[in-house]
Write a protein that holds these residues in place. Sequence first.
Motif, PDB file in Angstrom:
ATOM      1  N   ASP A 118     -37.085  30.601 -26.316  1.00 25.15           N
ATOM      2  CA  ASP A 118     -37.502  29.205 -26.254  1.00 25.15           C
ATOM      3  C   ASP A 118     -37.776  28.859 -24.793  1.00 25.15           C
ATOM      4  OD1 ASP A 118     -34.720  29.307 -25.530  1.00 25.15           O
ATOM      5  OD2 ASP A 118     -34.697  27.120 -25.703  1.00 25.15           O
TER       6      ASP A 118
ATOM      7  N   THR B  63     -32.656  22.851 -29.259  1.00 21.70           N
ATOM      8  CA  THR B  63     -33.248  24.182 -29.388  1.00 21.70           C
ATOM      9  C   THR B  63     -32.855  25.082 -28.226  1.00 21.70           C
ATOM     10  OG1 THR B  63     -35.278  23.384 -28.308  1.00 21.70           O
ATOM     11  CG2 THR B  63     -35.237  23.373 -30.722  1.00 21.70           C
TER      12      THR B  63
ATOM     13  N   THR C  59     -40.206  26.177 -28.679  1.00 21.43           N
ATOM     14  CA  THR C  59     -39.286  25.040 -28.740  1.00 21.43           C
ATOM     15  C   THR C  59     -39.821  23.940 -29.648  1.00 21.43           C
ATOM     16  OG1 THR C  59     -38.291  25.439 -26.566  1.00 21.43           O
ATOM     17  CG2 THR C  59     -38.272  23.175 -27.365  1.00 21.43           C
TER      18      THR C  59
END
Length: 287
Positions: free
Chosen positions: A237, A227, A71
């Motif tokens: 992520d 993200t 991330t």
Amino acid sequence: MTLTAQEATDRADYAAQAKGHVRWGHWVVGAVLLVLVAQLARFLVFNEAFEWNVVGEYLFDSSVLKGLGTTILLAVAAMLVGLLLGTTIAACRLSAFVPLRWAGTAYVTVFRSIPPLVQLIFWFNLGYLLPKISVGIPFGPEFASWSSNDLITPVTAAVLGLGLNEAAYLAEIVRGGLLGVDTGQQEAAKSLGYSGWQTFSRVTMPQAMRTIIPPTGSQFITVLKGTSLVSVIAMADLLYSVQTIYGRTYQVVPLLIVAVLWYLLVVSVFSLGQQRLEKYFGRGANR
């Protein structure tokens, strides 16, 4: 105008009463806030549905930490792409060359109009429209070519989708900051014999940074949270990592709290850095 002794006394009494009312108002508001904080703390601590033991178990889980690293790296990469491209687009929009202004305006209009999720999915499926990416002379021979599916990996699609989207917003932020610098500053720099680049780097940009940094910091936070969208293209992520875990354990709420705590920590650390930057570029500015 001269006040009589009685008028001066009346005004002093009124000021004292007003000050007393304000002080009582502060105590009332403080008491209400204290009660609300106490209720929130009780809700968080004594509600067993939060399963804080599970939160502690997975907070430093290896897959969660790996997702957190992904991330952060995605957010930084997207911001670098956005800053470089956004600054270029801002220069185009401020250019005296009309076609460049039109191109910059078209870019900002298009990429601000398309939702980031749509852009991510589009870039991830670019191979459908463009099976191969080639380098060569336009309408002439090709020097080299690559398969789009090999080049556009989930990471590439995520950086392109987030970075190109951010460039449109950062272009307007940079343009607004540059336009906010008084033209007299540039004229004064030229009168001192500064070149165009010296005027930009030593006079215009340092003053514009005071205006550019706060919204740019907000955009980084937006990208960091954005993200979480990359989970739709199977990128591991932070959110995707906790989703994978609670998809197996069915402990949805505590795993989401793990993600929330890490997002909160990263944003808080970055906010401290942003404050230092604002203080640095705000030297000598009176508010």
